[in-house]
Design a protein around this motif. Structure first.
Motif, PDB file in Angstrom:
ATOM      1  N   PHE A  13       6.096  19.400  -6.683  1.00  0.00           N
ATOM      2  CA  PHE A  13       6.865  18.190  -6.416  1.00  0.00           C
ATOM      3  C   PHE A  13       7.482  17.621  -7.688  1.00  0.00           C
ATOM      4  N   GLU A  14       6.726  17.613  -8.748  1.00  0.00           N
ATOM      5  CA  GLU A  14       7.205  17.122 -10.046  1.00  0.00           C
ATOM      6  C   GLU A  14       8.392  17.948 -10.540  1.00  0.00           C
ATOM      7  N   LEU A  15       8.262  19.264 -10.517  1.00  0.00           N
ATOM      8  CA  LEU A  15       9.329  20.131 -11.012  1.00  0.00           C
ATOM      9  C   LEU A  15      10.515  20.196 -10.057  1.00  0.00           C
ATOM     10  N   HIS A  16      10.259  20.145  -8.761  1.00  0.00           N
ATOM     11  CA  HIS A  16      11.338  20.144  -7.776  1.00  0.00           C
ATOM     12  C   HIS A  16      12.295  18.978  -8.069  1.00  0.00           C
ATOM     13  N   GLU A  17      11.740  17.809  -8.301  1.00  0.00           N
ATOM     14  CA  GLU A  17      12.559  16.629  -8.637  1.00  0.00           C
ATOM     15  C   GLU A  17      13.259  16.787  -9.982  1.00  0.00           C
ATOM     16  N   LYS A  18      12.547  17.283 -10.978  1.00  0.00           N
ATOM     17  CA  LYS A  18      13.126  17.437 -12.322  1.00  0.00           C
ATOM     18  C   LYS A  18      14.286  18.425 -12.305  1.00  0.00           C
ATOM     19  N   PHE A  19      14.122  19.536 -11.624  1.00  0.00           N
ATOM     20  CA  PHE A  19      15.213  20.512 -11.575  1.00  0.00           C
ATOM     21  C   PHE A  19      16.438  19.946 -10.855  1.00  0.00           C
ATOM     22  N   GLU A  20      16.214  19.120  -9.843  1.00  0.00           N
ATOM     23  CA  GLU A  20      17.350  18.474  -9.180  1.00  0.00           C
ATOM     24  C   GLU A  20      18.076  17.549 -10.149  1.00  0.00           C
ATOM     25  N   SER A  58      31.000  28.630 -19.007  1.00  0.00           N
ATOM     26  CA  SER A  58      30.334  29.779 -18.391  1.00  0.00           C
ATOM     27  C   SER A  58      28.819  29.669 -18.516  1.00  0.00           C
ATOM     28  N   ALA A  59      28.356  29.292 -19.695  1.00  0.00           N
ATOM     29  CA  ALA A  59      26.919  29.136 -19.905  1.00  0.00           C
ATOM     30  C   ALA A  59      26.355  28.045 -18.996  1.00  0.00           C
ATOM     31  N   TYR A  60      27.088  26.950 -18.867  1.00  0.00           N
ATOM     32  CA  TYR A  60      26.654  25.872 -17.981  1.00  0.00           C
ATOM     33  C   TYR A  60      26.589  26.327 -16.526  1.00  0.00           C
ATOM     34  N   GLN A  61      27.557  27.123 -16.089  1.00  0.00           N
ATOM     35  CA  GLN A  61      27.567  27.565 -14.700  1.00  0.00           C
ATOM     36  C   GLN A  61      26.341  28.426 -14.393  1.00  0.00           C
ATOM     37  N   VAL A  62      25.987  29.325 -15.301  1.00  0.00           N
ATOM     38  CA  VAL A  62      24.804  30.163 -15.084  1.00  0.00           C
ATOM     39  C   VAL A  62      23.540  29.304 -15.169  1.00  0.00           C
ATOM     40  N   HIS A  63      23.498  28.397 -16.137  1.00  0.00           N
ATOM     41  CA  HIS A  63      22.370  27.467 -16.265  1.00  0.00           C
ATOM     42  C   HIS A  63      22.212  26.649 -14.985  1.00  0.00           C
ATOM     43  N   TYR A  64      23.314  26.128 -14.471  1.00  0.00           N
ATOM     44  CA  TYR A  64      23.304  25.345 -13.234  1.00  0.00           C
ATOM     45  C   TYR A  64      22.698  26.159 -12.086  1.00  0.00           C
ATOM     46  N   GLN A  65      23.151  27.394 -11.947  1.00  0.00           N
ATOM     47  CA  GLN A  65      22.640  28.214 -10.846  1.00  0.00           C
ATOM     48  C   GLN A  65      21.166  28.545 -11.048  1.00  0.00           C
ATOM     49  N   ASN A  66      20.751  28.761 -12.293  1.00  0.00           N
ATOM     50  CA  ASN A  66      19.326  28.973 -12.556  1.00  0.00           C
ATOM     51  C   ASN A  66      18.521  27.752 -12.117  1.00  0.00           C
ATOM     52  N   LEU A  67      19.017  26.569 -12.459  1.00  0.00           N
ATOM     53  CA  LEU A  67      18.310  25.337 -12.082  1.00  0.00           C
ATOM     54  C   LEU A  67      18.225  25.179 -10.566  1.00  0.00           C
ATOM     55  N   ARG A  68      19.317  25.525  -9.864  1.00  0.00           N
ATOM     56  CA  ARG A  68      19.295  25.449  -8.394  1.00  0.00           C
ATOM     57  C   ARG A  68      18.213  26.388  -7.851  1.00  0.00           C
ATOM     58  N   GLY A  69      18.159  27.597  -8.386  1.00  0.00           N
ATOM     59  CA  GLY A  69      17.137  28.543  -7.949  1.00  0.00           C
ATOM     60  C   GLY A  69      15.727  28.046  -8.247  1.00  0.00           C
ATOM     61  N   HIS A  82      14.813  24.914  -8.525  1.00  0.00           N
ATOM     62  CA  HIS A  82      14.597  23.781  -7.616  1.00  0.00           C
ATOM     63  C   HIS A  82      14.151  24.281  -6.240  1.00  0.00           C
ATOM     64  N   TRP A  83      14.815  25.297  -5.741  1.00  0.00           N
ATOM     65  CA  TRP A  83      14.500  25.812  -4.416  1.00  0.00           C
ATOM     66  C   TRP A  83      13.191  26.601  -4.385  1.00  0.00           C
ATOM     67  N   ASN A  84      12.908  27.344  -5.434  1.00  0.00           N
ATOM     68  CA  ASN A  84      11.873  28.374  -5.361  1.00  0.00           C
ATOM     69  C   ASN A  84      10.625  28.133  -6.190  1.00  0.00           C
ATOM     70  N   VAL A  85      10.577  27.060  -6.971  1.00  0.00           N
ATOM     71  CA  VAL A  85       9.419  26.846  -7.845  1.00  0.00           C
ATOM     72  C   VAL A  85       8.139  26.768  -7.019  1.00  0.00           C
ATOM     73  N   LYS A  86       7.086  27.345  -7.575  1.00  0.00           N
ATOM     74  CA  LYS A  86       5.771  27.325  -6.946  1.00  0.00           C
ATOM     75  C   LYS A  86       4.758  26.865  -7.990  1.00  0.00           C
ATOM     76  N   GLY A  87       3.660  26.332  -7.503  1.00  0.00           N
ATOM     77  CA  GLY A  87       2.594  25.921  -8.405  1.00  0.00           C
ATOM     78  C   GLY A  87       2.078  24.543  -8.047  1.00  0.00           C
ATOM     79  N   HIS A  88       1.082  24.124  -8.785  1.00  0.00           N
ATOM     80  CA  HIS A  88       0.419  22.840  -8.519  1.00  0.00           C
ATOM     81  C   HIS A  88       1.316  21.637  -8.787  1.00  0.00           C
ATOM     82  N   VAL A  89       2.350  21.844  -9.535  1.00  0.00           N
ATOM     83  CA  VAL A  89       3.248  20.729  -9.884  1.00  0.00           C
ATOM     84  C   VAL A  89       4.607  20.897  -9.211  1.00  0.00           C
TER      85      VAL A  89
END
Length: 175
Positions: A53-60, A31-42, A44-51
């Motif tokens: 591209f770096e974080l988009h790849e890391k979250f994927e 259950s914890a992994y499933q919520v963590h997974y969905q947080n990471l997907r969010g 990946h899709w929604n991160v903003k900031g100067h980095v």
């Protein structure tokens, strides 16, 4: 002479009575992994900031690791003879990791990821101890891999945070 009570073993040779608790704990981890997974997907899709591209790849990368762990944990629960949780309602109700709704700032996404991983570590270590107590080598080995990887990821994300912290109000010139 006292009669020795025969222990009932499951199909992989573990005490049925004790395995139920391990399967329940693994459902908590799942259950914890499933919520963590969905947080990471969010993130990946929604991160903003100067980095971005770096974080988009890391979250994927991180959500792919989580997706694989989810499958392995569910299969381990099945191997133990139990049914893995499989609805979002169950995951939300059971998970120690909480949803990160509308989090998109680069630093905040990393902080929330560290928080999630720390929560996972607590659940995994608890399940590891219980599985170790009954010689459930398959479960302990699986959890050891996750624990080691997550400890390293936490270290790396904390290093990233310190690298990207801007000290406002300090001067670099000491002349």
């Amino acid at each position: 002479m006292a009669q020795v009570q025969e222990q009932k073993l499951n199909h992989i040779g573990l005490e049925t009575e004790k395995v139920e608790g391990i399967a329940s704990m693994l459902n908590d981890v799942l259950s914890a992994y499933q919520v963590h997974y969905q947080n990471l997907r969010g993130f990946h899709w929604n991160v903003k900031g100067h980095v971005f591209f770096e974080l988009h790849e890391k979250f994927e990368e991180l959500y792919e690791e989580a997706k694989n762990a989810i499958d392995e944990i569910a299969e381990r629960i099945l191997t133990l003879g139990y049914t893995p949780l499989h609805t979002m309602t169950d995951y939300i109700e059971t998970s120690s990791v909480k949803e990160a709704k509308n989090v998109n700032n680069d630093h905040d996404t990393v902080k929330f990821t560290i928080r999630d991983l720390q929560g996972l570590l607590m659940k995994e270590r608890e399940a590891w101890r219980r599985a170790s107590d009954i010689d459930d080598v398959g479960t302990t080995h699986m959890l050891e891999d996750y624990i080691g990887n997550q400890e390293k990821t936490i270290w790396m994300l904390n290093a990233w945070l310190s690298k990207n912290t801007i000290n406002i109000g300090t001067s670099d010139s000491n002349s």
